[in-house]
Design a protein around this motif. Structure first.
Motif, short mmCIF file in Angstrom:
data_model
loop_
_atom_site.label_atom_id
_atom_site.label_comp_id
_atom_site.label_asym_id
_atom_site.label_seq_id
_atom_site.Cartn_x
_atom_site.Cartn_y
_atom_site.Cartn_z
N LEU A 465 0.81 -1.21 0.00
CA LEU A 465 0.00 0.00 0.00
C LEU A 465 0.85 1.26 0.00
CD1 LEU A 465 -2.83 -0.93 2.55
CD2 LEU A 465 -3.06 -0.68 0.07
N LYS A 466 1.97 1.21 0.69
CA LYS A 466 2.74 2.43 0.94
C LYS A 466 3.78 2.72 -0.14
CE LYS A 466 3.37 3.22 5.19
NZ LYS A 466 3.78 3.02 6.58
N PHE A 467 4.32 1.67 -0.77
CA PHE A 467 5.40 1.86 -1.74
C PHE A 467 4.98 1.28 -3.10
CE2 PHE A 467 7.53 0.95 2.45
CZ PHE A 467 7.77 2.29 2.77
N PRO A 468 4.18 2.00 -3.86
CA PRO A 468 3.62 1.45 -5.11
C PRO A 468 4.66 1.12 -6.18
CG PRO A 468 3.15 3.79 -4.90
CD PRO A 468 3.70 3.36 -3.59
N ASN A 469 5.89 1.63 -6.04
CA ASN A 469 6.92 1.33 -7.03
C ASN A 469 7.78 0.12 -6.66
OD1 ASN A 469 6.24 3.55 -8.68
ND2 ASN A 469 7.43 4.94 -7.38
N ASP A 470 7.63 -0.36 -5.43
CA ASP A 470 8.42 -1.51 -4.99
C ASP A 470 7.79 -2.81 -5.49
OD1 ASP A 470 9.78 0.43 -3.68
OD2 ASP A 470 9.60 -0.44 -1.68
N TRP A 641 16.80 -13.97 -8.00
CA TRP A 641 18.01 -13.14 -7.99
C TRP A 641 18.11 -12.31 -9.27
CZ3 TRP A 641 20.96 -11.10 -4.59
CH2 TRP A 641 22.19 -10.56 -4.95
N GLN A 642 17.77 -12.91 -10.40
CA GLN A 642 17.78 -12.14 -11.65
C GLN A 642 16.79 -10.99 -11.59
OE1 GLN A 642 17.42 -14.21 -15.35
NE2 GLN A 642 19.49 -15.03 -15.25
N ARG A 643 15.64 -11.25 -10.97
CA ARG A 643 14.62 -10.21 -10.86
C ARG A 643 15.13 -9.06 -9.98
NH1 ARG A 643 9.51 -9.85 -13.55
NH2 ARG A 643 8.30 -8.29 -12.42
N VAL A 644 15.76 -9.40 -8.87
CA VAL A 644 16.32 -8.38 -7.98
C VAL A 644 17.37 -7.56 -8.73
CG1 VAL A 644 17.74 -8.02 -5.92
CG2 VAL A 644 15.86 -9.66 -5.85
N SER A 645 18.22 -8.25 -9.51
CA SER A 645 19.27 -7.56 -10.25
C SER A 645 18.69 -6.64 -11.31
CB SER A 645 20.20 -8.60 -10.91
OG SER A 645 20.78 -9.45 -9.94
N LYS A 648 17.24 -3.58 -9.73
CA LYS A 648 18.29 -2.64 -9.34
C LYS A 648 18.60 -1.68 -10.48
CE LYS A 648 23.20 -2.25 -8.55
NZ LYS A 648 24.51 -2.92 -8.75
N GLU A 649 18.75 -2.25 -11.70
CA GLU A 649 19.07 -1.43 -12.86
C GLU A 649 17.96 -0.42 -13.14
OE1 GLU A 649 21.97 -1.54 -14.37
OE2 GLU A 649 22.55 -3.08 -12.89
N ASN A 650 16.73 -0.76 -12.79
CA ASN A 650 15.60 0.13 -13.04
C ASN A 650 15.24 1.00 -11.84
OD1 ASN A 650 15.24 -0.88 -15.68
ND2 ASN A 650 14.03 -2.62 -14.91
N GLY A 651 16.06 0.93 -10.77
CA GLY A 651 15.81 1.75 -9.59
C GLY A 651 14.62 1.30 -8.77
N ILE A 652 14.31 0.00 -8.81
CA ILE A 652 13.16 -0.55 -8.08
C ILE A 652 13.65 -1.38 -6.90
CG2 ILE A 652 11.18 -2.12 -8.23
CD1 ILE A 652 11.00 -1.38 -11.21
N VAL A 683 22.96 -14.35 -0.93
CA VAL A 683 22.00 -13.25 -1.02
C VAL A 683 22.13 -12.33 0.18
CG1 VAL A 683 19.54 -12.70 -0.88
CG2 VAL A 683 20.34 -14.42 -2.49
N TYR A 684 22.20 -12.90 1.39
CA TYR A 684 22.24 -12.08 2.60
C TYR A 684 23.54 -11.28 2.72
CZ TYR A 684 17.89 -13.32 4.93
OH TYR A 684 16.56 -13.43 5.28
N LYS A 685 24.56 -11.70 1.99
CA LYS A 685 25.81 -10.93 1.97
C LYS A 685 25.74 -9.76 0.99
CE LYS A 685 29.10 -14.57 3.25
NZ LYS A 685 30.23 -15.42 2.77
N ARG A 686 24.99 -9.92 -0.09
CA ARG A 686 25.12 -8.99 -1.21
C ARG A 686 23.87 -8.21 -1.57
NH1 ARG A 686 26.78 -12.75 -5.86
NH2 ARG A 686 26.99 -10.79 -6.97
N ILE A 687 22.71 -8.64 -1.11
CA ILE A 687 21.46 -8.07 -1.64
C ILE A 687 21.29 -6.60 -1.28
CG2 ILE A 687 19.96 -8.68 0.30
CD1 ILE A 687 17.87 -9.56 -1.85
N ARG A 688 21.94 -6.15 -0.20
CA ARG A 688 21.83 -4.74 0.19
C ARG A 688 22.23 -3.82 -0.96
NH1 ARG A 688 25.44 -1.04 1.67
NH2 ARG A 688 27.10 -2.59 1.64
N LYS A 689 23.28 -4.22 -1.70
CA LYS A 689 23.77 -3.39 -2.80
C LYS A 689 22.79 -3.37 -3.98
CE LYS A 689 28.55 -4.50 -1.60
NZ LYS A 689 29.83 -5.10 -2.06
N TYR A 690 21.87 -4.32 -4.00
CA TYR A 690 20.91 -4.42 -5.09
C TYR A 690 19.54 -3.85 -4.73
CZ TYR A 690 24.24 -7.47 -7.47
OH TYR A 690 25.35 -7.98 -8.09
N GLY A 691 19.44 -3.19 -3.58
CA GLY A 691 18.16 -2.64 -3.17
C GLY A 691 17.16 -3.69 -2.77
#
Length: 793
Positions: A465-470, A641-645, A648-652, A683-691
């Motif tokens: 509800l709060k973050f419609p772009n996420d 993981w591909q979706r997260v990556s 990231k490129e799209n700022g989501i 994932v838990y080591k690196r996902i922070r950098k990917y938003g």
């Protein structure tokens, strides 16, 4: 003779209350742009805020550490400085709460209305049961002459700031506008009218006080009428040797309009020792005189009261002579405010009872309410003497002054954050921003039936509800997220042998690169993992070479077409290329993969046929089956993981929840590590950098903790929700998070939806019940006896 009381009043035997101006109640004379204030006694003040810490929930060793650091802090106060701590209860900022807790998403009006009805109740309960605390420190200094300068206060502030930071409490200098607003709140504690500043407040001179103080001041013997409120000033008259570190907390931790102001002056040690010597000498003279009198009467004893004073003064002298011990004059003033005199008396009685609880005597400042009012305000004014001749300041050594720690409980409310329930320590709403911590990795840990699923779904509600772009992705092993997907217009990817869903293992974004590897090289590594999982044993170097060659061959036409979507290859194409290779290793690999290509579990062999454009996706793996699970999990996780990556490129930002997380650690086929566990460790080591914001949900905590990977992940997660626990799980979690007994107690109540939130350095006791008559509850519940939410629109 009968006394004429009427004539006594007329003749002035009862002291008349002199009229006072509103401005005279505020002790500063001038304010400056650099943040200094000139007071009427010629001193200058600097004022700064400090943060509360959850001292009341700390373990004993942590409290001892804070006590020692706080005592060191007090010992560092320069003797020529008057120091003050000012803590004021004020109303919760309802406007800030509403902006944070009342999201409205026009895409889902019915859900938004239902959710906001729940949040309205939360806001109402918080505003009536909780208060915010304004926490201020002030230092005042009186220059000795022309060669002296008040700017020394800035140096003192910097020195004390670093010492206070060591306590875990950040400080910030307050400038005139900040101080004016705080004074306004003190004088208008029941007003809904906001503070209005003139355009240029510093040029307004003394008139700025007209913007701060109310029009009416009426001083009575035991209280002050200030505008539409009644205020009474009390002080601690006598202290017990048994005063503890909870006293300030117990005075202020409530929803009443109470301000506690503590004035501290460190006495130069040489002056303190000289003062003690004089008092000991005077006492010895009294003792000698009494002994002479007693000798004349046939006795040679010393009265107990005098011998006890001698013992106390000698001990004081010995202790003060040691290192790390200083002498202070300490004054504690308490201002209570109410809308009626009856309410004022009730709050006063409450405060005095709290004093009795801690064996201290709290008295009303009779006929000195004006002096008390100025002593309360945060300008570090000198203490004064009562009408009866008693000093409101009490001499204390470092250990006694250090016990009066100003910390209690913290309200954790970040504007714009996600709602996580009610703080059980303060009664206020909790809103946190996980992404502001060192990492946003999360765990939700609870025994079965403790409410972990409901808690996680409620978090999803807030995010959707709060973050419609996420984007929100859920891995669902129990087929329980369908109602949530339905109402939020998401998509379900059902992964099972007989599912029509197809998910292409060879879907790829050629622009993607990771750790210096191209998209194809990264995909080759993943296909090696799939083959190794299918074989149930590690690959040989020859097999790795064959796989790498076949992956490149499989993507050749797609690359040559510059990414024509119609030419994207499939797992079947890779399988055919393996069969065409001359090496025996290639044929053996093809045989291992046959079950997933042409056999019963071929859901990953064709082209993807699902809608992947939805911002809410659920992978339903409930019917995956044991045979397909090892490979199936790898495919799903790689897709995530591909979706997260890509996001990231799209700022989501991507939120990922994995329910029944323990299943990620049972796909090892005899290995000491697990493929899925390895994936999440990465994932838990690196996902922070990917938003990315990952959350693992599980009830089988002990089972998960047998994995070194999982233990490391929990230890390195900045957001951990601990709901009610089994005994063996609780013991393990207490050790991992080093919980205090008071914190541990919140995990033993047996109440669903309550426990602790560990967020960075914060440990917050909370509860998050959802009304059973709400749409939200019906969508989220997994309770067998609950009526399920209708999926028809």
């Amino acid at each position: 003779m009968m006394r004429n009381r009427k004539n006594e009043r007329f003749l002035g035997k009862k002291k008349a209350v002199l009229p006072r101006t509103a401005q005279s109640t505020i002790p500063f004379k001038e304010a400056y742009e650099n943040g200094l204030f000139l007071n009427y006694d010629g001193s200058y003040s600097i004022i700064f805020s400090f943060e509360n810490i959850d001292y009341a929930l700390f373990r004993d060793e942590e409290k001892n550490e804070i006590y020692e650091k706080y005592t060191h802090f007090l010992n560092s106060i320069p003797p020529d400085v008057q120091f003050q701590e000012f803590i004021m209860n004020t109303d919760v900022n309802v406007n800030v709460m509403r902006k944070t807790l009342l999201p409205y998403n026009s895409e889902f009006p019915d859900i938004s209305d239902d959710y906001n009805k729940i949040m309205d109740d939360v806001i109402s309960n918080s505003s009536s049961a909780a208060t915010e605390k304004i926490m201020i420190m002030a230092m005042s200094y009186k220059p000795a002459g022309n060669i002296d300068n008040a700017n020394v206060l800035f140096k003192y502030y910097q020195d004390l700031q670093s010492l206070f930071t060591a306590l875990g409490s950040a400080t910030k200098q307050l400038f005139p506008n900040d101080v004016f607003e705080i004074l306004y709140k003190f004088y208008h504690q029941f007003s809904v009218v906001p503070f209005m500043m003139p355009k240029n407040p510093l040029s307004a001179g003394g008139r700025i006080k007209d913007y701060i103080s109310p029009a009416l001041f009426k001083f009575d013997k035991r209280e002050i009428e200030i505008g539409d409120q009644f205020t009474r000033i009390l002080f601690i008259q006598t202290y017990s040797n048994y005063a503890d570190d909870c006293m300030i907390n117990d005075l202020i931790d409530n929803n009443q309009k109470i301000t506690v102001s503590k004035q501290i002056k460190r006495i130069n040690k040489a002056d303190a020792m000289e003062l003690l010597k004089k008092r000991i000498f005077a006492l010895e003279q009294r003792i000698q005189k009494r002994m002479e009198q007693n000798h004349k009467n046939g006795g040679d004893y010393i009265p107990y009261s005098l011998s006890d004073q001698r013992k106390t003064l000698n001990e004081l002298q010995d202790r003060l002579g040691g290192t790390g011990c200083e002498l202070f004059d300490v004054s504690v003033y308490i201002a209570v405010s109410a809308e009626t005199k009856k309410e004022l008396d009730d709050v006063t009685h409450y405060i005095q009872n709290q004093g009795v609880k801690h064996q201290v005597q709290i008295q009303i400042l009779t006929e000195q309410q004006a002096e008390g009012l100025q002593a309360v305000l945060p300008f570090a004014q000198q203490p004064f003497t009562t009408r009866s001749g008693n000093n409101t300041a009490t001499p204390m050594l470092s250990d006694g002054a250090g016990v009066l720690v100003p910390f209690s409980h913290v309200d954790h409310f970040v504007p714009g954050g996600v709602f996580y329930g009610k703080n059980l320590a303060t009664g206020n709403a909790i809103a946190l921003d996980r992404t502001e911590e060192m990492n946003s990795n999360g765990f939700v840990l609870a025994t079965s039936g403790a409410g972990k699923s409901m808690f996680s779904k409620a978090e999803m509600f807030d995010v959707l509800l709060k973050f419609p772009n996420d984007e929100v992705i859920v891995i669902d092993p129990e087929n329980e997220y369908e109602p949530l997907v339905k109402v939020f217009d998401g998509t379900i990817l059902k992964i099972s042998p007989d599912s029509p869903t197809k998910l292409n293992v060879f879907d790829i974004d050629l622009n993607f690169s990771e750790e210096g590897l191209s998209a194809v090289a990264t995909k080759a590594e993943f296909i090696m993992t799939i083959c190794e999982t299918a074989k149930s044993e590690e690959l040989t170097s020859n097999e790795r070479t064959v796989i790498d060659r076949c992956v490149k061959l499989t993507y050749r036409d797609f690359i040559n077409s510059k990414g024509d979507i119609n030419k994207i290859p499939t797992f079947t194409d890779f399988y055919k290329n393996l069969l065409n290779m001359p090496e025996a290793e290639a044929h053996n690999l093809a045989l291992s993969l046959e079950l997933y290509i042409t056999g019963s579990f071929n859901i990953f062999a064709g082209k993807t046929n699902i809608d992947t454009d939805k911002r809410f996706m659920v992978f339903d793996i409930s019917a995956m089956g044991e045979q397909i699970r090892p490979v199936g999990l790898q495919v799903v996780l790689e897709y995530v993981w591909q979706r997260v990556s890509k996001n990231k490129e799209n700022g989501i930002r991507t939120w990922v929840w994995v329910d029944e997380f323990s299943i990620m650690f049972n796909d090892g086929a005899g290995r000491t590590t697990h493929r899925s566990g390895e994936f999440f460790a990465k994932v838990y080591k690196r996902i922070r950098k990917y938003g990315g914001v990952p959350t693992a949900i599980t009830q089988n905590i002990t089972e998960v903790l047998t994995s070194a990977q999982a233990r490391t992940m929990i230890s390195n997660s900045e957001f951990v929700v601990l709901l009610q626990q089994k005994k063996e799980d609780l013991d393990a979690l207490v050790r991992i998070h080093k919980l205090s007994p008071s914190q541990e107690a919140y995990l033993k109540t047996g109440k669903k939806g309550s426990g602790l939130i560990v967020c960075g350095r914060k440990i917050i006791p909370f509860t998050k019940p959802i009304p059973t008559d709400s749409m939200m509850y019906k969508i989220c519940t997994t309770k067998f006896t609950d009526k399920s939410y209708s999926l028809t629109k």
